[in-house]
Design a protein around this motif. Sequence first.
Motif, PDB file in Angstrom:
ATOM      1  N   TYR A   1       0.849  -1.182   0.000  1.00 56.83           N
ATOM      2  CA  TYR A   1       0.000   0.000   0.000  1.00 56.83           C
ATOM      3  C   TYR A   1       0.886   1.234   0.000  1.00 56.83           C
ATOM      4  O   TYR A   1       1.784   1.332   0.838  1.00 56.83           O
ATOM      5  N   ILE A   2       0.648   2.131  -0.923  1.00 50.31           N
ATOM      6  CA  ILE A   2       1.393   3.391  -0.988  1.00 50.31           C
ATOM      7  C   ILE A   2       0.393   4.533  -0.821  1.00 50.31           C
ATOM      8  O   ILE A   2      -0.584   4.638  -1.563  1.00 50.31           O
ATOM      9  N   HIS A   3       0.660   5.351   0.181  1.00 45.40           N
ATOM     10  CA  HIS A   3      -0.239   6.454   0.527  1.00 45.40           C
ATOM     11  C   HIS A   3       0.400   7.780   0.112  1.00 45.40           C
ATOM     12  O   HIS A   3       1.541   8.051   0.466  1.00 45.40           O
ATOM     13  N   ILE A   4      -0.340   8.571  -0.639  1.00 47.07           N
ATOM     14  CA  ILE A   4       0.123   9.894  -1.071  1.00 47.07           C
ATOM     15  C   ILE A   4      -0.698  10.952  -0.344  1.00 47.07           C
ATOM     16  O   ILE A   4      -1.926  10.892  -0.333  1.00 47.07           O
ATOM     17  N   ASP A   5      -0.023  11.912   0.257  1.00 52.00           N
ATOM     18  CA  ASP A   5      -0.714  13.047   0.869  1.00 52.00           C
ATOM     19  C   ASP A   5      -0.715  14.159  -0.166  1.00 52.00           C
ATOM     20  O   ASP A   5       0.353  14.578  -0.623  1.00 52.00           O
ATOM     21  N   ALA A   6      -1.891  14.601  -0.573  1.00 50.02           N
ATOM     22  CA  ALA A   6      -1.988  15.526  -1.708  1.00 50.02           C
ATOM     23  C   ALA A   6      -2.788  16.782  -1.363  1.00 50.02           C
ATOM     24  O   ALA A   6      -3.947  16.919  -1.746  1.00 50.02           O
ATOM     25  N   PRO A   7      -2.172  17.718  -0.657  1.00 51.61           N
ATOM     26  CA  PRO A   7      -2.895  18.958  -0.368  1.00 51.61           C
ATOM     27  C   PRO A   7      -3.118  19.833  -1.600  1.00 51.61           C
ATOM     28  O   PRO A   7      -3.960  20.722  -1.584  1.00 51.61           O
ATOM     29  N   SER A   8      -2.412  19.553  -2.685  1.00 50.43           N
ATOM     30  CA  SER A   8      -2.556  20.405  -3.878  1.00 50.43           C
ATOM     31  C   SER A   8      -3.938  20.288  -4.514  1.00 50.43           C
ATOM     32  O   SER A   8      -4.452  21.263  -5.069  1.00 50.43           O
ATOM     33  N   TYR A   9      -4.569  19.127  -4.463  1.00 46.60           N
ATOM     34  CA  TYR A   9      -5.871  18.975  -5.130  1.00 46.60           C
ATOM     35  C   TYR A   9      -6.956  19.849  -4.517  1.00 46.60           C
ATOM     36  O   TYR A   9      -7.860  20.282  -5.219  1.00 46.60           O
ATOM     37  N   THR A  10      -6.880  20.110  -3.220  1.00 43.51           N
ATOM     38  CA  THR A  10      -7.918  20.954  -2.621  1.00 43.51           C
ATOM     39  C   THR A  10      -7.767  22.420  -3.037  1.00 43.51           C
ATOM     40  O   THR A  10      -8.693  23.206  -2.861  1.00 43.51           O
ATOM     41  N   ALA A  11      -6.641  22.780  -3.617  1.00 40.78           N
ATOM     42  CA  ALA A  11      -6.505  24.147  -4.155  1.00 40.78           C
ATOM     43  C   ALA A  11      -7.503  24.382  -5.282  1.00 40.78           C
ATOM     44  O   ALA A  11      -7.956  25.507  -5.490  1.00 40.78           O
ATOM     45  N   TYR A  12      -7.881  23.321  -5.987  1.00 44.69           N
ATOM     46  CA  TYR A  12      -8.780  23.457  -7.128  1.00 44.69           C
ATOM     47  C   TYR A  12     -10.243  23.582  -6.728  1.00 44.69           C
ATOM     48  O   TYR A  12     -11.111  23.749  -7.591  1.00 44.69           O
ATOM     49  N   PRO A  28      -6.141  27.007 -13.935  1.00 49.09           N
ATOM     50  CA  PRO A  28      -6.380  25.954 -12.955  1.00 49.09           C
ATOM     51  C   PRO A  28      -6.776  24.614 -13.574  1.00 49.09           C
ATOM     52  O   PRO A  28      -6.329  23.565 -13.104  1.00 49.09           O
ATOM     53  N   GLN A  29      -7.565  24.614 -14.633  1.00 45.42           N
ATOM     54  CA  GLN A  29      -7.965  23.360 -15.275  1.00 45.42           C
ATOM     55  C   GLN A  29      -6.755  22.633 -15.869  1.00 45.42           C
ATOM     56  O   GLN A  29      -6.634  21.424 -15.774  1.00 45.42           O
ATOM     57  N   ARG A  30      -5.870  23.400 -16.468  1.00 48.28           N
ATOM     58  CA  ARG A  30      -4.648  22.813 -17.028  1.00 48.28           C
ATOM     59  C   ARG A  30      -3.758  22.275 -15.913  1.00 48.28           C
ATOM     60  O   ARG A  30      -3.174  21.191 -16.032  1.00 48.28           O
ATOM     61  N   ASN A  31      -3.649  23.028 -14.808  1.00 49.29           N
ATOM     62  CA  ASN A  31      -2.861  22.570 -13.661  1.00 49.29           C
ATOM     63  C   ASN A  31      -3.433  21.270 -13.099  1.00 49.29           C
ATOM     64  O   ASN A  31      -2.684  20.343 -12.785  1.00 49.29           O
ATOM     65  N   LEU A  32      -4.766  21.214 -12.961  1.00 45.95           N
ATOM     66  CA  LEU A  32      -5.413  20.015 -12.432  1.00 45.95           C
ATOM     67  C   LEU A  32      -5.130  18.813 -13.327  1.00 45.95           C
ATOM     68  O   LEU A  32      -4.753  17.741 -12.837  1.00 45.95           O
ATOM     69  N   ALA A  33      -5.284  18.998 -14.619  1.00 44.26           N
ATOM     70  CA  ALA A  33      -5.008  17.899 -15.556  1.00 44.26           C
ATOM     71  C   ALA A  33      -3.549  17.458 -15.457  1.00 44.26           C
ATOM     72  O   ALA A  33      -3.244  16.254 -15.482  1.00 44.26           O
ATOM     73  N   GLY A  34      -2.639  18.403 -15.313  1.00 45.76           N
ATOM     74  CA  GLY A  34      -1.220  18.069 -15.161  1.00 45.76           C
ATOM     75  C   GLY A  34      -0.941  17.324 -13.862  1.00 45.76           C
ATOM     76  O   GLY A  34      -0.140  16.381 -13.841  1.00 45.76           O
ATOM     77  N   SER A  35      -1.600  17.725 -12.782  1.00 49.23           N
ATOM     78  CA  SER A  35      -1.431  17.038 -11.497  1.00 49.23           C
ATOM     79  C   SER A  35      -1.919  15.595 -11.585  1.00 49.23           C
ATOM     80  O   SER A  35      -1.258  14.671 -11.093  1.00 49.23           O
ATOM     81  N   ILE A  73     -14.354  19.365  -8.904  1.00 48.56           N
ATOM     82  CA  ILE A  73     -13.294  18.507  -9.451  1.00 48.56           C
ATOM     83  C   ILE A  73     -13.671  17.033  -9.453  1.00 48.56           C
ATOM     84  O   ILE A  73     -12.922  16.205  -9.992  1.00 48.56           O
ATOM     85  N   ALA A  74     -14.797  16.682  -8.866  1.00 50.97           N
ATOM     86  CA  ALA A  74     -15.133  15.276  -8.603  1.00 50.97           C
ATOM     87  C   ALA A  74     -15.133  14.412  -9.853  1.00 50.97           C
ATOM     88  O   ALA A  74     -14.479  13.363  -9.878  1.00 50.97           O
ATOM     89  N   GLU A  75     -15.846  14.810 -10.869  1.00 48.69           N
ATOM     90  CA  GLU A  75     -15.946  13.945 -12.047  1.00 48.69           C
ATOM     91  C   GLU A  75     -14.577  13.723 -12.680  1.00 48.69           C
ATOM     92  O   GLU A  75     -14.174  12.587 -12.941  1.00 48.69           O
ATOM     93  N   GLN A  76     -13.842  14.799 -12.900  1.00 48.39           N
ATOM     94  CA  GLN A  76     -12.521  14.676 -13.522  1.00 48.39           C
ATOM     95  C   GLN A  76     -11.563  13.896 -12.627  1.00 48.39           C
ATOM     96  O   GLN A  76     -10.859  12.996 -13.084  1.00 48.39           O
ATOM     97  N   LEU A  77     -11.557  14.201 -11.350  1.00 46.44           N
ATOM     98  CA  LEU A  77     -10.620  13.559 -10.435  1.00 46.44           C
ATOM     99  C   LEU A  77     -10.934  12.078 -10.258  1.00 46.44           C
ATOM    100  O   LEU A  77     -10.066  11.223 -10.443  1.00 46.44           O
ATOM    101  N   PHE A  78     -12.163  11.763  -9.901  1.00 45.99           N
ATOM    102  CA  PHE A  78     -12.505  10.377  -9.583  1.00 45.99           C
ATOM    103  C   PHE A  78     -12.501   9.465 -10.806  1.00 45.99           C
ATOM    104  O   PHE A  78     -12.229   8.284 -10.687  1.00 45.99           O
ATOM    105  N   THR A  79     -12.801   9.998 -11.969  1.00 45.21           N
ATOM    106  CA  THR A  79     -12.862   9.133 -13.154  1.00 45.21           C
ATOM    107  C   THR A  79     -11.530   9.014 -13.884  1.00 45.21           C
ATOM    108  O   THR A  79     -11.379   8.128 -14.722  1.00 45.21           O
ATOM    109  N   THR A  80     -10.564   9.880 -13.567  1.00 44.65           N
ATOM    110  CA  THR A  80      -9.281   9.800 -14.279  1.00 44.65           C
ATOM    111  C   THR A  80      -8.078   9.515 -13.387  1.00 44.65           C
ATOM    112  O   THR A  80      -7.057   9.040 -13.880  1.00 44.65           O
TER     113      THR A  80
END
Length: 187
Positions: A1-12, A28-35, A73-80
């Motif tokens: 199990y590898i756990h990532i702490d990602a405070p950057s996503y809540t910026a979006y 921001p949309q481009r940044n989110l896609a890049g993240s 961000i839910a649809e983009q984040l959770f589905t990709t």
Amino acid sequence: YIHIDAPSYTAYVDEESLGRMRSRGEDPQRNLAGSIAADNAVVNAVPGATFGIHLCRGNAAGMWHRRGSYDVIAEQLFTTLAHDRYLLEYDDERSGGFEPLRFVPKGKIVVLGLISTKRARVETVDELRARIEEAAKYIPLEQLAISPQCGFASVAAGNLISMDDQWRKLQLVADTARKVWGASPNQ
């Protein structure tokens, strides 16, 4: 199990953070896609591992730094995003409702961070069960789990709650899980 702490996503989801990005000339949309692409590259580089990602809203000495619903961000984040587990903070109104969970694909787990690590008040099993039932309107119960919303010591100073309160909250996680999902055969 590898756990990532990602405070950057809540910026979006946070208007203040989005404003700062835009003031720097960023999209921001481009940044989110890049993240998402960067995180997926990490996941794809370690086949066979289970990945979990915590979308942190800040937790230094009981303070927070981001607010906003996951809706935007839910649809983009959770589905990709290729992670297997999403650890989401839902300990107060800053996170919005559970409606965004409808985008989580089958086979992925959402760990509801319902128990605050910022406040000494110990939630009740009944309060937590009601919140889990509310979330289960949008995603099957078997795709849900429970945890504290963040760590108890995100910085060296820790949070402003006692060790006893921390232990009570961890016991509450176990008690609630048993009441909602039952005892596992491996217990």
